[in-house]
Design an enzyme around this catalytic site. Structure first.
Site, mmCIF file in Angstrom:
data_model
loop_
_atom_site.group_PDB
_atom_site.id
_atom_site.type_symbol
_atom_site.label_atom_id
_atom_site.label_comp_id
_atom_site.label_asym_id
_atom_site.label_seq_id
_atom_site.Cartn_x
_atom_site.Cartn_y
_atom_site.Cartn_z
ATOM 1 N N LYS A 29 34.985 49.419 40.555
ATOM 2 C CA LYS A 29 35.350 50.197 39.387
ATOM 3 C C LYS A 29 36.332 49.445 38.503
ATOM 4 O O LYS A 29 36.501 49.767 37.329
ATOM 5 C CB LYS A 29 36.004 51.519 39.831
ATOM 6 C CG LYS A 29 35.113 52.388 40.683
ATOM 7 C CD LYS A 29 35.948 53.578 41.249
ATOM 8 C CE LYS A 29 35.175 54.367 42.275
ATOM 9 N NZ LYS A 29 36.010 55.383 42.933
ATOM 10 N N ASP A 84 38.114 42.476 37.257
ATOM 11 C CA ASP A 84 39.483 42.726 36.826
ATOM 12 C C ASP A 84 40.414 41.584 37.243
ATOM 13 O O ASP A 84 41.117 41.020 36.419
ATOM 14 C CB ASP A 84 39.992 44.085 37.357
ATOM 15 C CG ASP A 84 39.782 44.270 38.856
ATOM 16 O OD1 ASP A 84 39.232 43.361 39.531
ATOM 17 O OD2 ASP A 84 40.170 45.334 39.373
ATOM 18 N N ASP A 103 41.544 36.870 42.952
ATOM 19 C CA ASP A 103 42.686 36.713 43.850
ATOM 20 C C ASP A 103 42.362 35.565 44.803
ATOM 21 O O ASP A 103 42.529 34.398 44.443
ATOM 22 C CB ASP A 103 42.886 38.059 44.553
ATOM 23 C CG ASP A 103 44.108 38.123 45.418
ATOM 24 O OD1 ASP A 103 44.990 37.273 45.263
ATOM 25 O OD2 ASP A 103 44.209 39.038 46.263
ATOM 26 N N ASP A 142 43.462 49.822 40.211
ATOM 27 C CA ASP A 142 43.998 50.979 40.937
ATOM 28 C C ASP A 142 44.804 50.612 42.166
ATOM 29 O O ASP A 142 44.769 49.484 42.650
ATOM 30 C CB ASP A 142 42.846 51.850 41.427
ATOM 31 C CG ASP A 142 42.124 51.202 42.611
ATOM 32 O OD1 ASP A 142 41.762 50.014 42.496
ATOM 33 O OD2 ASP A 142 41.976 51.853 43.655
ATOM 34 N N ARG A 182 44.300 53.996 37.131
ATOM 35 C CA ARG A 182 43.317 53.248 36.345
ATOM 36 C C ARG A 182 43.435 53.557 34.851
ATOM 37 O O ARG A 182 43.057 52.760 34.010
ATOM 38 C CB ARG A 182 41.893 53.601 36.788
ATOM 39 C CG ARG A 182 41.545 53.142 38.175
ATOM 40 C CD ARG A 182 40.048 53.259 38.399
ATOM 41 N NE ARG A 182 39.694 53.270 39.808
ATOM 42 C CZ ARG A 182 39.486 52.191 40.549
ATOM 43 N NH1 ARG A 182 39.618 50.992 40.022
ATOM 44 N NH2 ARG A 182 39.147 52.294 41.813
HETATM 45 P P1 IMP Z 1 39.429 38.493 45.897
HETATM 46 O O1 IMP Z 1 38.101 38.601 46.574
HETATM 47 O O2 IMP Z 1 40.511 38.212 46.876
HETATM 48 O O3 IMP Z 1 39.426 37.541 44.743
HETATM 49 O O4 IMP Z 1 39.762 39.932 45.402
HETATM 50 C C1 IMP Z 1 39.571 40.370 44.128
HETATM 51 C C2 IMP Z 1 39.605 41.855 44.122
HETATM 52 O O5 IMP Z 1 40.734 42.335 44.826
HETATM 53 C C3 IMP Z 1 39.728 42.411 42.702
HETATM 54 O O6 IMP Z 1 38.473 42.705 42.176
HETATM 55 C C4 IMP Z 1 40.534 43.654 42.922
HETATM 56 O O7 IMP Z 1 39.656 44.742 43.136
HETATM 57 C C5 IMP Z 1 41.305 43.428 44.177
HETATM 58 N N1 IMP Z 1 42.719 43.123 43.894
HETATM 59 C C6 IMP Z 1 43.345 41.924 43.978
HETATM 60 N N2 IMP Z 1 44.629 42.010 43.633
HETATM 61 C C7 IMP Z 1 44.831 43.311 43.305
HETATM 62 C C8 IMP Z 1 45.976 44.026 42.821
HETATM 63 O O8 IMP Z 1 47.081 43.502 42.625
HETATM 64 N N3 IMP Z 1 45.784 45.349 42.549
HETATM 65 C C9 IMP Z 1 44.592 45.972 42.750
HETATM 66 N N4 IMP Z 1 43.506 45.349 43.183
HETATM 67 C C10 IMP Z 1 43.618 44.021 43.470
HETATM 68 MG MG MG Z 2 37.572 44.703 42.547
#
Ligand code: IMP
Ligand code: MG
Length: 172
Positions: free
Chosen positions: A38, A95, A98, A154, A160
């Site tokens: 979302k 969004d 990470d 969120d 959100r």
């Molecule tokens: P990755 O797979 O570790 O790159 O994670 C990315 C996903 O983690 C994003 O799409 C977000 O949904 C979630 N995410 C990472 N950091 C945050 C944060 O600080 N707040 C909320 N969601 C986060």
């Molecule tokens: Mg996400």
């Protein structure tokens, strides 16, 4: 709660990103936007309205964080696209990038459908935590290693609707 990126900051960066995308795609080129729900829904809605090209939009729901604060390695596709992307230009919008695991897995999954090209676009980049070496073609802001919320993002499905991005905790 501390504001990191204001409504104005976000509006300006969206103008820049949309301009970059329009520079990369000719007037008559079609772009398929795949928005990751979302979290990316508000960013996507604002961004695509600034892109003066033929856009086809679809969505995916993949679980990564769930209700935890840690990212998992493998993704679980809960809702998949239902349009054909073969030989098409695709931009995946999320969004936050990470660890990069989510976008890495989704891109590999979609590449199997033989698109012409896949680009990645993220509002926020937590580059310090990257585990996968992926290139993000369009990035909004470098984001500190803090837990952020707002503008579609969120925690436990709340916040959100905030029109800005704020950090909730100082450390993960
Ligand atoms: P990755 O797979 O570790 O790159 O994670 C990315 C996903 O983690 C994003 O799409 C977000 O949904 C979630 N995410 C990472 N950091 C945050 C944060 O600080 N707040 C909320 N969601 C986060
Ligand atoms: Mg996400």
């Amino acid at each position: 709660m501390k504001t990191l990126f204001s409504k104005e900051n976000i509006n300006n960066i969206i103008n820049e990103i949309s301009q970059k995308i329009m520079n990369n795609y000719k007037k008559d080129e079609e772009i398929i936007i795949i928005s990751l729900l979302k979290g990316a829904f508000i960013f996507t809605a604002d961004l695509i309205r600034k892109i003066d090209r033929t856009i086809i939009i679809d969505f995916m729901i993949v679980s990564s964080y769930g209700d935890k604060f840690e990212s998992s390695n493998k993704i679980d596709i809960k809702y998949d696209i239902n349009i054909d992307i073969e030989n098409k230009n695709v931009i995946i919008i999320d969004d936050i990038v990470d660890t990069g695991n989510t976008l890495y897995e989704i891109k590999n999954y979609l590449l199997k459908k033989n698109p012409k090209k896949i680009e990645l676009c993220c509002l926020l980049d937590k580059s310090q935590r990257r585990e996968k070496n992926i290139n993000i073609d369009y990035i909004g802001f470098k984001c500190p290693n803090e837990f952020v919320i707002g503008y579609g993002i969120d925690t436990f499905n709340k916040y959100r609707n905030l029109p800005f991005v704020a950090s909730l905790y100082n450390e993960l």
